[in-house]
Structure formats: C-alpha cells, structure tokens
Scaffold this active site. Sequence first.
Site, PDB file in Angstrom:
ATOM      1  N   SER A  11      39.133  39.180  49.570  1.00 51.32           N
ATOM      2  CA  SER A  11      38.122  39.051  50.632  1.00 51.32           C
ATOM      3  C   SER A  11      37.641  37.607  50.759  1.00 51.32           C
ATOM      4  CB  SER A  11      36.930  39.968  50.342  1.00 51.32           C
ATOM      5  OG  SER A  11      36.468  39.797  49.012  1.00 51.32           O
ATOM      6  N   TYR A 143      34.286  34.230  29.646  1.00 46.88           N
ATOM      7  CA  TYR A 143      35.250  33.973  30.721  1.00 46.88           C
ATOM      8  C   TYR A 143      36.558  33.425  30.135  1.00 46.88           C
ATOM      9  CZ  TYR A 143      37.256  32.024  35.030  1.00 46.88           C
ATOM     10  OH  TYR A 143      38.092  31.715  36.082  1.00 46.88           O
ATOM     11  N   LYS A 147      40.319  35.082  30.245  1.00 48.35           N
ATOM     12  CA  LYS A 147      41.450  34.412  30.904  1.00 48.35           C
ATOM     13  C   LYS A 147      42.594  34.153  29.916  1.00 48.35           C
ATOM     14  CE  LYS A 147      39.987  34.565  35.010  1.00 48.35           C
ATOM     15  NZ  LYS A 147      40.757  35.159  36.110  1.00 48.35           N
TER      16      LYS A 147
HETATM   17  P1  NAP Z   1      35.644  34.001  44.450  1.00 51.05           P
HETATM   18  O1  NAP Z   1      35.679  33.128  45.642  1.00 51.05           O
HETATM   19  O2  NAP Z   1      34.353  34.222  43.731  1.00 51.05           O
HETATM   20  O3  NAP Z   1      36.287  35.421  44.846  1.00 51.05           O
HETATM   21  C1  NAP Z   1      36.389  36.420  43.891  1.00 51.05           C
HETATM   22  C2  NAP Z   1      37.111  37.586  44.497  1.00 51.05           C
HETATM   23  O4  NAP Z   1      37.221  38.603  43.485  1.00 51.05           O
HETATM   24  C3  NAP Z   1      36.381  38.185  45.665  1.00 51.05           C
HETATM   25  O5  NAP Z   1      37.289  38.509  46.682  1.00 51.05           O
HETATM   26  C4  NAP Z   1      35.759  39.454  45.078  1.00 51.05           C
HETATM   27  O6  NAP Z   1      35.684  40.517  46.010  1.00 51.05           O
HETATM   28  C5  NAP Z   1      36.795  39.820  44.029  1.00 51.05           C
HETATM   29  N1  NAP Z   1      36.236  40.722  43.023  1.00 51.05           N
HETATM   30  C6  NAP Z   1      35.262  40.477  42.108  1.00 51.05           C
HETATM   31  N2  NAP Z   1      35.013  41.578  41.379  1.00 51.05           N
HETATM   32  C7  NAP Z   1      35.854  42.539  41.852  1.00 51.05           C
HETATM   33  C8  NAP Z   1      36.080  43.896  41.519  1.00 51.05           C
HETATM   34  N3  NAP Z   1      35.376  44.493  40.547  1.00 51.05           N
HETATM   35  N4  NAP Z   1      37.038  44.578  42.179  1.00 51.05           N
HETATM   36  C9  NAP Z   1      37.744  43.983  43.171  1.00 51.05           C
HETATM   37  N5  NAP Z   1      37.555  42.712  43.551  1.00 51.05           N
HETATM   38  C10 NAP Z   1      36.629  42.002  42.890  1.00 51.05           C
HETATM   39  O7  NAP Z   1      36.629  33.474  43.324  1.00 51.05           O
HETATM   40  P2  NAP Z   1      37.957  32.586  43.381  1.00 51.05           P
HETATM   41  O8  NAP Z   1      37.565  31.213  42.979  1.00 51.05           O
HETATM   42  O9  NAP Z   1      38.708  32.831  44.623  1.00 51.05           O
HETATM   43  O10 NAP Z   1      38.705  33.212  42.117  1.00 51.05           O
HETATM   44  C11 NAP Z   1      39.844  34.049  42.225  1.00 51.05           C
HETATM   45  C12 NAP Z   1      40.509  34.112  40.864  1.00 51.05           C
HETATM   46  O11 NAP Z   1      40.877  32.787  40.462  1.00 51.05           O
HETATM   47  C13 NAP Z   1      39.598  34.637  39.755  1.00 51.05           C
HETATM   48  O12 NAP Z   1      40.336  35.447  38.886  1.00 51.05           O
HETATM   49  C14 NAP Z   1      39.137  33.376  39.047  1.00 51.05           C
HETATM   50  O13 NAP Z   1      38.779  33.615  37.707  1.00 51.05           O
HETATM   51  C15 NAP Z   1      40.381  32.520  39.165  1.00 51.05           C
HETATM   52  N6  NAP Z   1      40.124  31.085  39.031  1.00 51.05           N
HETATM   53  C16 NAP Z   1      39.285  30.421  39.870  1.00 51.05           C
HETATM   54  C17 NAP Z   1      39.066  29.063  39.696  1.00 51.05           C
HETATM   55  C18 NAP Z   1      38.143  28.264  40.563  1.00 51.05           C
HETATM   56  O14 NAP Z   1      37.873  27.107  40.222  1.00 51.05           O
HETATM   57  N7  NAP Z   1      37.646  28.802  41.668  1.00 51.05           N
HETATM   58  C19 NAP Z   1      39.734  28.386  38.651  1.00 51.05           C
HETATM   59  C20 NAP Z   1      40.581  29.092  37.823  1.00 51.05           C
HETATM   60  C21 NAP Z   1      40.776  30.447  38.026  1.00 51.05           C
HETATM   61  P3  NAP Z   1      34.309  41.064  46.661  1.00 51.05           P
HETATM   62  O15 NAP Z   1      33.517  39.862  47.086  1.00 51.05           O
HETATM   63  O16 NAP Z   1      34.819  41.889  47.796  1.00 51.05           O
HETATM   64  O17 NAP Z   1      33.604  41.885  45.622  1.00 51.05           O
END
Ligand code: NAP
Length: 235
Positions: A11, A143, A147
């Site tokens: 989303s 976290y 990971k």
């Molecule tokens: P984000 O913008 O906060 O988006 C998180 C997404 O996860 C949202 O679509 C949310 O959906 C969904 N989500 C959370 N809890 C959920 C649940 N219980 N069931 C289904 N969906 C759920 O985060 P992002 O930065 O895009 O991160 C995506 C992935 O990349 C994560 O695994 C994060 O740990 C990893 N990551 C991110 C970064 C970074 O710097 N941003 C770096 C390394 C790794 P809803 O809003 O619909 O609940």
Amino acid sequence: MRKTVLITGASRGIGKACAELFSQKGYRVIINYNKSEEEALKIASAIGATALKADVSNAAEVREMFALAGNVDVLVNNAGIASQKLFLDITQQEWDRIFDINVKGMFNCCQAALPYMINKKSGKIINISSIWGITGASCEVHYSASKAAIIGFTKALAKELGPSGINVNCVAPGVVDTDMNRELDTDTINALKEETPLGVIGTAYDIAKTVLFLASSGADFITGQVISPNGGIVI
Ligand code: NAP
C-alpha cells in the site's frame, strides 16, 4: 502466460514501488495491505491490480488472501514494521509484534504460497530484510534481530527448495526514503548521506528494481543470496 506476483505491504513505500514496476513488466499484481485501504485501492486502480487485505501475522487471514489470489508465481515478503527504542525499554509485546509481522508474516505467506510452487516445480520468493539485519543497529535490537532472522530463513529455505526449482533470495536495503524513516530529522538524514559512498538516500524504486531482477529469468541461477542495494553504506 502472464505471471502473478503477490507483494505484501504494497500500500506504501517499497511495496508500492514493486507493485508499479511489476505491473509495468506485465505481471498480474496482487497488492496486500493491512491498514492503508484507501492507498491500496488507489494504486490497484491506477495499475489494474487486485488489492487484498490481510494482516500477514494472522495465518487465517493470510490463507484467506491466498485463496482469493489464486496461484502465485512470485512472492515478495515486504510487509514490515520498525521502531527505535533503547534495548531495556523494549516490552515483551513490542518484541512479539515486530517478530509476528516481520518474521511470522513471511513464514505464513511462504506456507500459503508454496504448495502451488512446489507442485509446479518453479517459483521465486524474495524476502525484504535490511542492512540492519546484517550489521545490527543501535536502539533497534528487536528490528535488527527480526531482519537477521529473515536472512537465516531465506538461506535455509533456499537449500530446501532448490531441488523443487524454487529460488529464495533476500533483499537487504540501506536507508530508503519512505514513511518508515519519516521520523528521522534532517541532521540524521544528512549524516547518513555523508556516510554513504554514493552520497544519497535510496528511493523505493531503487529497491523495487532489485526485487524485479530477482524475480526475472536473469536471476535463475541465484538462490539463498542476500543482495543489498544500499549506496555503499555497508560493503
Ligand atoms: P512503509 O512505508 O512503512 O510501509 C510498510 C508497509 O508494510 C505498508 O504497506 C504496510 O501496510 C505494511 N504492513 C505493516 N504491517 C503489516 C501487516 N501486519 N500486514 C500486512 N502489511 C503490513 O515501509 P517501507 O520503508 O516501504 O518498508 C518495506 C520493507 O522494507 C519493510 O520490511 C522494511 O523493514 C524494509 N526496509 C525498509 C528500509 C527503509 O529505509 N525504508 C530499509 C531496509 C528495509 P498498511 O499501511 O496497509 O498497514
């Protein structure tokens, strides 16, 4: 025939960018969301995808989602949450919540997706970890541990599923400009940029391009690997 990809947490952020890129490549895209229904429906309608609600930590909701989705050729386990806390302030509930979503969510989705992939003797699973799962982050022990668990899970499952023709890989992004990092102040962002050889923070599309590659035939000989698009902050 058109391949189907199911992306959890699509989303917003990285998952949304994946949905857009996979759609551009002609995949049938299933967008999973939990809370952000409006955003999910908007993207789905923009790219002609299907949006399905499920909390990935809930096995029954995940099973129901896969029943509606039908056969899935590529699974991207992207849904995740993060939080920053001193180790001694992390509560039992916070520890469980982060593992329930980041690790059990991936377990639930793999269990639901695999019967079809094993039967077909092909499939691609891409799990989203983080550089903090490789190096550890101060004030993010829960976290980082979740990971790191994703990396161990990926390697073990890759060994088990290789003979079934299924590739399982991990993408471990560096710092990416999404809602997850909205709380970081400008000084912290600038310090992170300075620490990064390429001098920039990643975009969600930088990560989505790596995911798309791992789903492609170009990555047919790659399994059990951790690919880290991170601008060089971790080498
Ligand atoms: P984000 O913008 O906060 O988006 C998180 C997404 O996860 C949202 O679509 C949310 O959906 C969904 N989500 C959370 N809890 C959920 C649940 N219980 N069931 C289904 N969906 C759920 O985060 P992002 O930065 O895009 O991160 C995506 C992935 O990349 C994560 O695994 C994060 O740990 C990893 N990551 C991110 C970064 C970074 O710097 N941003 C770096 C390394 C790794 P809803 O809003 O619909 O609940």
